[in-house]
Enzyme design. Sequence first.
Site, PDB file in Angstrom:
ATOM      1  N   SER A  18      23.761  15.104 -16.567  1.00  0.00           N
ATOM      2  CA  SER A  18      22.311  15.606 -17.037  1.00  0.00           C
ATOM      3  C   SER A  18      21.238  14.591 -16.955  1.00  0.00           C
ATOM      4  CB  SER A  18      22.680  15.766 -18.645  1.00  0.00           C
ATOM      5  OG  SER A  18      21.262  15.938 -19.462  1.00  0.00           O
ATOM      6  N   ARG A  19      19.999  15.061 -16.668  1.00  0.00           N
ATOM      7  CA  ARG A  19      18.838  14.211 -16.473  1.00  0.00           C
ATOM      8  C   ARG A  19      18.177  13.936 -17.827  1.00  0.00           C
ATOM      9  NH1 ARG A  19      19.799  11.642 -12.832  1.00  0.00           N
ATOM     10  NH2 ARG A  19      17.704  11.414 -12.272  1.00  0.00           N
ATOM     11  N   THR A  65      23.877  21.271 -24.066  1.00  0.00           N
ATOM     12  CA  THR A  65      23.824  22.095 -22.801  1.00  0.00           C
ATOM     13  C   THR A  65      25.300  22.841 -22.467  1.00  0.00           C
ATOM     14  OG1 THR A  65      23.466  21.724 -20.356  1.00  0.00           O
ATOM     15  CG2 THR A  65      24.466  19.950 -21.677  1.00  0.00           C
ATOM     16  N   LYS A  69      25.773  26.160 -25.900  1.00  0.00           N
ATOM     17  CA  LYS A  69      24.631  26.494 -26.275  1.00  0.00           C
ATOM     18  C   LYS A  69      24.784  27.643 -27.386  1.00  0.00           C
ATOM     19  CE  LYS A  69      21.532  25.340 -22.657  1.00  0.00           C
ATOM     20  NZ  LYS A  69      20.488  25.792 -21.616  1.00  0.00           N
ATOM     21  N   ASN A  90      19.282  25.067 -27.523  1.00  0.00           N
ATOM     22  CA  ASN A  90      19.464  23.913 -26.654  1.00  0.00           C
ATOM     23  C   ASN A  90      18.766  22.705 -27.538  1.00  0.00           C
ATOM     24  OD1 ASN A  90      16.546  24.509 -26.482  1.00  0.00           O
ATOM     25  ND2 ASN A  90      16.505  23.888 -24.328  1.00  0.00           N
ATOM     26  N   ASP A 106      14.378  26.900 -23.779  1.00  0.00           N
ATOM     27  CA  ASP A 106      14.172  27.067 -22.430  1.00  0.00           C
ATOM     28  C   ASP A 106      13.107  27.983 -22.002  1.00  0.00           C
ATOM     29  OD1 ASP A 106      16.671  25.597 -21.837  1.00  0.00           O
ATOM     30  OD2 ASP A 106      17.993  26.971 -22.394  1.00  0.00           O
ATOM     31  N   GLY A 132      19.227  37.808 -12.094  1.00  0.00           N
ATOM     32  CA  GLY A 132      20.345  37.222 -13.010  1.00  0.00           C
ATOM     33  C   GLY A 132      20.316  37.737 -14.321  1.00  0.00           C
ATOM     34  N   ALA A 133      21.334  37.555 -15.155  1.00  0.00           N
ATOM     35  CA  ALA A 133      21.479  37.987 -16.322  1.00  0.00           C
ATOM     36  C   ALA A 133      22.480  37.133 -17.243  1.00  0.00           C
ATOM     37  CB  ALA A 133      22.119  39.564 -16.206  1.00  0.00           C
ATOM     38  N   GLY A 135      22.842  33.253 -19.171  1.00  0.00           N
ATOM     39  CA  GLY A 135      22.149  32.635 -20.480  1.00  0.00           C
ATOM     40  C   GLY A 135      20.521  32.211 -20.090  1.00  0.00           C
ATOM     41  N   ASN A 156      21.012  42.182 -11.390  1.00  0.00           N
ATOM     42  CA  ASN A 156      22.233  41.215 -11.475  1.00  0.00           C
ATOM     43  C   ASN A 156      23.398  41.804 -10.713  1.00  0.00           C
ATOM     44  OD1 ASN A 156      23.278  38.662 -12.586  1.00  0.00           O
ATOM     45  ND2 ASN A 156      24.615  40.295 -13.781  1.00  0.00           N
TER      46      ASN A 156
HETATM   47  P1  ATR Z   1      23.334  30.587 -16.746  1.00  0.00           P
HETATM   48  O1  ATR Z   1      23.684  30.288 -18.406  1.00  0.00           O
HETATM   49  O2  ATR Z   1      23.110  29.280 -16.076  1.00  0.00           O
HETATM   50  O3  ATR Z   1      22.411  31.684 -16.432  1.00  0.00           O
HETATM   51  P2  ATR Z   1      25.734  32.296 -16.012  1.00  0.00           P
HETATM   52  O4  ATR Z   1      25.475  32.653 -17.666  1.00  0.00           O
HETATM   53  O5  ATR Z   1      27.026  31.837 -15.787  1.00  0.00           O
HETATM   54  O6  ATR Z   1      24.716  30.780 -16.131  1.00  0.00           O
HETATM   55  O7  ATR Z   1      24.936  33.098 -15.522  1.00  0.00           O
HETATM   56  C1  ATR Z   1      24.821  32.912 -13.735  1.00  0.00           C
HETATM   57  C2  ATR Z   1      23.991  34.121 -13.204  1.00  0.00           C
HETATM   58  O8  ATR Z   1      24.225  33.913 -11.785  1.00  0.00           O
HETATM   59  C3  ATR Z   1      24.590  35.404 -13.335  1.00  0.00           C
HETATM   60  O9  ATR Z   1      23.440  36.464 -13.425  1.00  0.00           O
HETATM   61  C4  ATR Z   1      25.542  35.837 -12.309  1.00  0.00           C
HETATM   62  O10 ATR Z   1      26.048  37.099 -11.817  1.00  0.00           O
HETATM   63  P3  ATR Z   1      27.117  37.993 -12.589  1.00  0.00           P
HETATM   64  O11 ATR Z   1      26.383  38.273 -13.886  1.00  0.00           O
HETATM   65  O12 ATR Z   1      26.986  39.192 -11.611  1.00  0.00           O
HETATM   66  O13 ATR Z   1      28.203  36.848 -12.483  1.00  0.00           O
HETATM   67  C5  ATR Z   1      24.743  34.883 -11.217  1.00  0.00           C
HETATM   68  N1  ATR Z   1      25.487  34.915  -9.983  1.00  0.00           N
HETATM   69  C6  ATR Z   1      26.526  33.613 -10.032  1.00  0.00           C
HETATM   70  N2  ATR Z   1      27.055  33.662  -8.720  1.00  0.00           N
HETATM   71  C7  ATR Z   1      26.362  34.890  -8.181  1.00  0.00           C
HETATM   72  C8  ATR Z   1      26.763  35.110  -6.593  1.00  0.00           C
HETATM   73  N3  ATR Z   1      27.726  34.683  -5.848  1.00  0.00           N
HETATM   74  N4  ATR Z   1      26.149  36.471  -6.273  1.00  0.00           N
HETATM   75  C9  ATR Z   1      25.228  37.033  -7.105  1.00  0.00           C
HETATM   76  N5  ATR Z   1      24.937  36.290  -8.393  1.00  0.00           N
HETATM   77  C10 ATR Z   1      25.455  35.328  -9.001  1.00  0.00           C
END
Ligand code: ATR
Length: 277
Positions: A18-19, A65, A69, A90, A106, A132-133, A135, A156
């Site tokens: 962690s930074r 973190t 969370k 957070n 965040d 992405g979907a 957290g 996603n």
């Molecule tokens: P955070 O809380 O940091 O957002 P997370 O909840 O693990 O971490 O979410 C990671 C995101 O990166 C998700 O949207 C994940 O897609 P999935 O829902 O399909 O898992 C995406 N992600 C991680 N690795 C991936 C990959 N190799 N290709 C595409 N999407 C990826």
Amino acid sequence: MTNRIPLAAVLGHPVAHSRSPVLHGHWLARYGIAGHYVPIDVAPDHLADTLRQLPSLGFVGANVTIPHKEAARALATTSTDRARAIGAANTLTFGADGAVHADNTDGHGFLANLTAGALGWNAASGPALVLGAGGAARGILHALLGSGLSEIRLANRTRAKAQRLADDFGPSIKVIDWDVAGDALSDATLLVNTTALGMAGQPPLTLDLSNLTPVCTVTDIVYIPLETELLKTARACGCHTVDGLGMLLHQAAPGFEAWFGRTPEVDDDLRRAVLGE
Ligand code: ATR
């Protein structure tokens, strides 16, 4: 209590990377505040106990973190609307009676970074594409909707997770297929990567950027490297780009203010300190 030196912490598992201790330590030194901010590695089974004990040890609050969370939000005595909407916390503030107040900064950090760095972008300028979907996406969607953005295209890899966010956040979120997400760029004015793709040690982000236009502001929550391949390509295309480090810096400010009583500045000195320069 009043003569105690205020303590704050980041609780994570692991936490060594962690930074946040460097970040808060920089502000404490800069403002000459007698306080300390420390990393504490807390296993998931011990989070509830830790939150019970910290206030009596002189802690006024903590960041939480991965992986704490969601659990911290659920354990808190009270929560802000945004922490409830995002479903995760957070930033925790402890009352003298041991009450735990949960916030999620965040999305605030994301938006503050975007508006500080993205001259020209505003919520009325057009649709956004968010990748992405997880957290991080939840916080960012909440902030973007709060800024008045009326259309967010969400892609996603696992479409069902994007659909769940659309169900939670309402009809402004339009779910699109991951494989053709690049098609949504032709009239987008904002592109946000909320996944870890492109981070050092992670797979690359393979989004088709051929429809990207220079009116699109591009931002990445990844900040190692500071200029990701996504940002590099966007810059070459004439887009305004905003790196992810500022989100980390801005999300920390509300906690610091709540715990140590001073509104901290986010500036180049802080960036250099956090980058270890
Ligand atoms: P955070 O809380 O940091 O957002 P997370 O909840 O693990 O971490 O979410 C990671 C995101 O990166 C998700 O949207 C994940 O897609 P999935 O829902 O399909 O898992 C995406 N992600 C991680 N690795 C991936 C990959 N190799 N290709 C595409 N999407 C990826």
